[in-house]
Scaffold this motif. Structure first.
Motif, PDB file in Angstrom:
ATOM      1  N   GLU A  43     -19.832  43.702  22.301  1.00 36.16           N
ATOM      2  CA  GLU A  43     -20.209  43.968  23.687  1.00 36.16           C
ATOM      3  C   GLU A  43     -19.035  44.040  24.660  1.00 36.16           C
ATOM      4  OE1 GLU A  43     -22.841  45.033  24.804  1.00 36.16           O
ATOM      5  OE2 GLU A  43     -24.449  44.494  23.425  1.00 36.16           O
ATOM      6  N   ASP A  44     -17.944  43.355  24.361  1.00 34.51           N
ATOM      7  CA  ASP A  44     -16.832  43.380  25.307  1.00 34.51           C
ATOM      8  C   ASP A  44     -15.550  43.036  24.568  1.00 34.51           C
ATOM      9  OD1 ASP A  44     -15.640  43.813  27.732  1.00 34.51           O
ATOM     10  OD2 ASP A  44     -16.511  42.083  28.748  1.00 34.51           O
ATOM     11  N   MET A  45     -14.420  43.281  25.254  1.00 32.26           N
ATOM     12  CA  MET A  45     -13.129  42.987  24.664  1.00 32.26           C
ATOM     13  C   MET A  45     -12.150  42.610  25.773  1.00 32.26           C
ATOM     14  SD  MET A  45     -11.636  46.813  23.769  1.00 32.26           S
ATOM     15  CE  MET A  45     -10.165  46.105  23.027  1.00 32.26           C
ATOM     16  N   ALA A  46     -11.023  42.054  25.356  1.00 33.31           N
ATOM     17  CA  ALA A  46      -9.970  41.696  26.295  1.00 33.31           C
ATOM     18  C   ALA A  46      -8.648  41.709  25.543  1.00 33.31           C
ATOM     19  CB  ALA A  46     -10.224  40.313  26.894  1.00 33.31           C
ATOM     20  N   ILE A  47      -7.573  41.823  26.287  1.00 30.19           N
ATOM     21  CA  ILE A  47      -6.229  41.635  25.742  1.00 30.19           C
ATOM     22  C   ILE A  47      -5.603  40.499  26.516  1.00 30.19           C
ATOM     23  CG2 ILE A  47      -3.925  42.649  25.495  1.00 30.19           C
ATOM     24  CD1 ILE A  47      -5.254  45.328  24.988  1.00 30.19           C
ATOM     25  N   GLY A  48      -5.089  39.508  25.785  1.00 33.56           N
ATOM     26  CA  GLY A  48      -4.555  38.328  26.447  1.00 33.56           C
ATOM     27  C   GLY A  48      -3.626  37.561  25.541  1.00 33.56           C
ATOM     28  N   PRO A  49      -3.154  36.425  26.003  1.00 35.20           N
ATOM     29  CA  PRO A  49      -2.195  35.639  25.225  1.00 35.20           C
ATOM     30  C   PRO A  49      -2.850  34.972  24.026  1.00 35.20           C
ATOM     31  CG  PRO A  49      -2.854  34.431  27.177  1.00 35.20           C
ATOM     32  CD  PRO A  49      -3.471  35.802  27.296  1.00 35.20           C
ATOM     33  N   CYS A  50      -2.035  34.699  23.029  1.00 38.55           N
ATOM     34  CA  CYS A  50      -2.465  33.964  21.847  1.00 38.55           C
ATOM     35  C   CYS A  50      -1.233  33.284  21.271  1.00 38.55           C
ATOM     36  CB  CYS A  50      -3.137  34.890  20.837  1.00 38.55           C
ATOM     37  SG  CYS A  50      -2.055  36.204  20.223  1.00 38.55           S
ATOM     38  N   PRO A  51      -1.394  32.386  20.316  1.00 40.76           N
ATOM     39  CA  PRO A  51      -0.225  31.669  19.792  1.00 40.76           C
ATOM     40  C   PRO A  51       0.881  32.578  19.270  1.00 40.76           C
ATOM     41  CG  PRO A  51      -2.228  30.547  19.140  1.00 40.76           C
ATOM     42  CD  PRO A  51      -2.657  31.815  19.804  1.00 40.76           C
ATOM     43  N   GLY A  52       0.532  33.775  18.797  1.00 34.21           N
ATOM     44  CA  GLY A  52       1.545  34.676  18.261  1.00 34.21           C
ATOM     45  C   GLY A  52       2.124  35.637  19.278  1.00 34.21           C
ATOM     46  N   THR A  60       0.694  38.375  22.097  1.00 36.82           N
ATOM     47  CA  THR A  60      -0.405  39.050  22.789  1.00 36.82           C
ATOM     48  C   THR A  60      -1.420  39.511  21.760  1.00 36.82           C
ATOM     49  OG1 THR A  60       1.066  39.801  24.553  1.00 36.82           O
ATOM     50  CG2 THR A  60      -1.024  40.954  24.317  1.00 36.82           C
ATOM     51  N   CYS A  61      -2.684  39.252  22.026  1.00 35.81           N
ATOM     52  CA  CYS A  61      -3.736  39.567  21.065  1.00 35.81           C
ATOM     53  C   CYS A  61      -4.852  40.366  21.719  1.00 35.81           C
ATOM     54  CB  CYS A  61      -4.332  38.291  20.463  1.00 35.81           C
ATOM     55  SG  CYS A  61      -3.297  37.501  19.210  1.00 35.81           S
ATOM     56  N   VAL A  62      -5.608  41.052  20.888  1.00 37.85           N
ATOM     57  CA  VAL A  62      -6.846  41.685  21.304  1.00 37.85           C
ATOM     58  C   VAL A  62      -7.991  40.763  20.903  1.00 37.85           C
ATOM     59  CG1 VAL A  62      -7.003  43.037  19.161  1.00 37.85           C
ATOM     60  CG2 VAL A  62      -8.269  43.767  21.191  1.00 37.85           C
ATOM     61  N   TYR A  63      -8.923  40.586  21.827  1.00 37.16           N
ATOM     62  CA  TYR A  63     -10.118  39.768  21.589  1.00 37.16           C
ATOM     63  C   TYR A  63     -11.338  40.683  21.628  1.00 37.16           C
ATOM     64  CZ  TYR A  63      -7.209  35.685  22.862  1.00 37.16           C
ATOM     65  OH  TYR A  63      -6.240  34.710  22.927  1.00 37.16           O
ATOM     66  N   ALA A  73      -6.909  39.321  17.023  1.00 40.77           N
ATOM     67  CA  ALA A  73      -5.852  39.876  16.168  1.00 40.77           C
ATOM     68  C   ALA A  73      -4.684  40.274  17.055  1.00 40.77           C
ATOM     69  CB  ALA A  73      -6.370  41.087  15.390  1.00 40.77           C
ATOM     70  N   PRO A  74      -3.464  40.325  16.509  1.00 38.52           N
ATOM     71  CA  PRO A  74      -2.339  40.806  17.307  1.00 38.52           C
ATOM     72  C   PRO A  74      -2.650  42.173  17.904  1.00 38.52           C
ATOM     73  CG  PRO A  74      -1.558  39.845  15.250  1.00 38.52           C
ATOM     74  CD  PRO A  74      -3.060  39.902  15.150  1.00 38.52           C
ATOM     75  N   ALA A  75      -2.308  42.354  19.174  1.00 40.92           N
ATOM     76  CA  ALA A  75      -2.620  43.612  19.864  1.00 40.92           C
ATOM     77  C   ALA A  75      -1.965  44.780  19.130  1.00 40.92           C
ATOM     78  CB  ALA A  75      -2.146  43.543  21.308  1.00 40.92           C
ATOM     79  N   PRO A  76      -2.739  45.803  18.774  1.00 39.51           N
ATOM     80  CA  PRO A  76      -2.188  46.928  18.020  1.00 39.51           C
ATOM     81  C   PRO A  76      -1.519  47.943  18.937  1.00 39.51           C
ATOM     82  CG  PRO A  76      -4.530  47.249  18.356  1.00 39.51           C
ATOM     83  CD  PRO A  76      -4.198  45.910  18.969  1.00 39.51           C
ATOM     84  N   ALA A  77      -0.828  48.884  18.328  1.00 37.81           N
ATOM     85  CA  ALA A  77      -0.327  50.075  19.014  1.00 37.81           C
ATOM     86  C   ALA A  77      -1.288  51.219  18.747  1.00 37.81           C
ATOM     87  CB  ALA A  77       1.072  50.428  18.521  1.00 37.81           C
ATOM     88  N   ALA A  78      -1.277  52.217  19.612  1.00 41.68           N
ATOM     89  CA  ALA A  78      -2.202  53.346  19.465  1.00 41.68           C
ATOM     90  C   ALA A  78      -1.958  54.103  18.161  1.00 41.68           C
ATOM     91  CB  ALA A  78      -2.060  54.280  20.657  1.00 41.68           C
ATOM     92  N   SER A  87      -3.105  52.264  12.211  1.00 46.04           N
ATOM     93  CA  SER A  87      -4.378  52.611  11.584  1.00 46.04           C
ATOM     94  C   SER A  87      -5.288  51.396  11.461  1.00 46.04           C
ATOM     95  CB  SER A  87      -4.145  53.218  10.196  1.00 46.04           C
ATOM     96  OG  SER A  87      -3.451  52.297   9.358  1.00 46.04           O
ATOM     97  N   ALA A  88      -4.697  50.214  11.453  1.00 45.51           N
ATOM     98  CA  ALA A  88      -5.480  48.985  11.336  1.00 45.51           C
ATOM     99  C   ALA A  88      -4.678  47.833  11.920  1.00 45.51           C
ATOM    100  CB  ALA A  88      -5.834  48.697   9.875  1.00 45.51           C
ATOM    101  N   THR A  89      -5.387  46.808  12.356  1.00 47.08           N
ATOM    102  CA  THR A  89      -4.725  45.599  12.846  1.00 47.08           C
ATOM    103  C   THR A  89      -4.366  44.696  11.673  1.00 47.08           C
ATOM    104  OG1 THR A  89      -6.748  44.267  13.026  1.00 47.08           O
ATOM    105  CG2 THR A  89      -6.178  45.688  14.908  1.00 47.08           C
ATOM    106  N   ALA A  90      -3.604  43.683  11.956  1.00 47.07           N
ATOM    107  CA  ALA A  90      -3.469  42.582  11.009  1.00 47.07           C
ATOM    108  C   ALA A  90      -4.840  41.930  10.847  1.00 47.07           C
ATOM    109  CB  ALA A  90      -2.444  41.579  11.518  1.00 47.07           C
ATOM    110  N   PRO A  91      -5.056  41.189   9.765  1.00 50.05           N
ATOM    111  CA  PRO A  91      -6.367  40.543   9.590  1.00 50.05           C
ATOM    112  C   PRO A  91      -6.767  39.729  10.805  1.00 50.05           C
ATOM    113  CG  PRO A  91      -5.075  40.355   7.582  1.00 50.05           C
ATOM    114  CD  PRO A  91      -4.158  40.932   8.619  1.00 50.05           C
ATOM    115  N   ALA A  92      -7.998  39.939  11.255  1.00 45.48           N
ATOM    116  CA  ALA A  92      -8.482  39.262  12.454  1.00 45.48           C
ATOM    117  C   ALA A  92      -8.969  37.859  12.118  1.00 45.48           C
ATOM    118  CB  ALA A  92      -9.621  40.067  13.081  1.00 45.48           C
TER     119      ALA A  92
END
Length: 318
Positions: free
Chosen positions: A118-127, A129-132, A151-156, A159-164
């Motif tokens: 339903e929703d998403m955000a990009i914000g800080p995480c221990p590693g 910047t992450c996508v939520y 998961a770590p915020a991806p680049a455009a 093809s896939a993120t690191a394991p979430a």
């Protein structure tokens, strides 16, 4: 075209959205105590501050390339790039979209399942910047687990993120329907309920986020009584990068809160009717520090393709 001019034009023709003619009941009280809820109910009918905005990029069609755009987040590295995702049952894909609506990338959220994103955000995480991504939809308000993927915020170009990572939580007692989350600069995660079967409420996801059994969400406050019209259901939220502002949207209105007021229970939002945009099923919102606001919508009947619009709002002095 300014939104004010657009509203005058829209009032002269048939409305193309489910936007409510009533005021959005996103009012506030005096603190996260029981008496704050009473103040919120009393304030709900009061006039709100008007938000001054102009449309900078109206009705950008995302087509069927982005099915049922539901959430939205602004990229932290490239200005004008934003991320969105599909609604329930779609593939677990994050879509990277340019400022003019062009699709720039499709990134799979590795290890995730889209039950009802339903929703998403990009914000800080221990590693860093992450996508939520919030799998929190619950139309029937059943007592079920909510899932927050990180998961770590991806680049455009990925093809896939690191394991979430997957984090589980529940509303204590009865279930609630929710479609809105935001993440603050300190990593705190909040959910705003939709108001379908209950008042519009603000809830906190206990942090630090931990894998394992579902934890109970923590109720912060009631924001408004249960809406009486479809157009007033809350469908998205987002916090500015500097943490000063939180945007909460419904099908028909945008409300900007000073974050300190929203979290502490004081102050009223600055609001804006969205009828001039001609959205159908307006779903997501994101806000930048300079008052840039992104809105995304699913499309008519969820089958005609998604759309986006950019606004520039004059943020009141903090």
């Amino acid at each position: 075209m300014t939104l004010e001019r657009g509203f005058r034009w829209m009032r002269a023709r048939r409305m193309r959205t489910f936007a409510s003619a009533a005021a959005l009941a996103l009012a506030s009280g005096c603190g996260p105590r029981a008496d704050a809820d009473e103040v919120a109910r009393a304030d709900a009918a009061d006039a709100k501050e008007t938000l001054e905005c102009r449309i900078t990029h109206p009705e950008l069609s995302l087509g069927t390339r982005v099915p049922e755009a539901s959430g939205a987040a602004l990229d932290r590295r490239t200005r004008g790039l934003f991320w969105t995702h599909g609604d329930s049952g779609n593939d677990p894909i994050l879509f990277a979209v340019g400022v003019n609506g062009q699709l720039l990338g499709r990134v799979r959220l590795t290890g995730a399942r889209n039950r009802d994103w339903e929703d998403m955000a990009i914000g800080p995480c221990p590693g860093g910047t992450c996508v939520y991504v919030a799998d929190i939809g619950n139309n029937q308000a059943r007592p079920l687990d909510l899932v927050l993927y990180r998961a770590p915020a991806p680049a455009a170009t990925d093809s896939a993120t690191a394991p979430a990572e997957a984090f589980h939580a529940r509303f204590p007692g009865n279930g609630r329907d929710a479609e809105a989350i935001f993440v603050m600069p300190d990593g705190e995660v909040y959910i705003v309920t939709k108001g379908r079967t209950e008042p519009v409420e603000l809830w906190h996801w206990p942090t630090p986020l931990r894998a394992g059994p579902a934890v109970d969400l923590e109720r912060v406050r009631e924001i408004a009584p249960r809406p009486t019209q479809l157009g007033d259901y809350v469908t998205g939220a987002g916090a500015s990068r500097n943490g000063r502002w939180v945007a909460i949207r419904t099908y028909g209105r945008l409300a900007l809160y000073r974050a300190a007021d929203l979290l502490a229970g004081g102050g009223r939002p600055y609001t804006l009717e969205l009828a001039a945009l001609g959205e159908t099923w307006g779903e997501g919102v994101a806000i930048d520090d300079d008052g840039t606001v992104l809105l995304v919508s699913e499309g008519s009947g969820h089958h005609t393709g998604s759309a986006a619009a950019w606004l520039r709002c004059a943020l009141p002095a903090t």
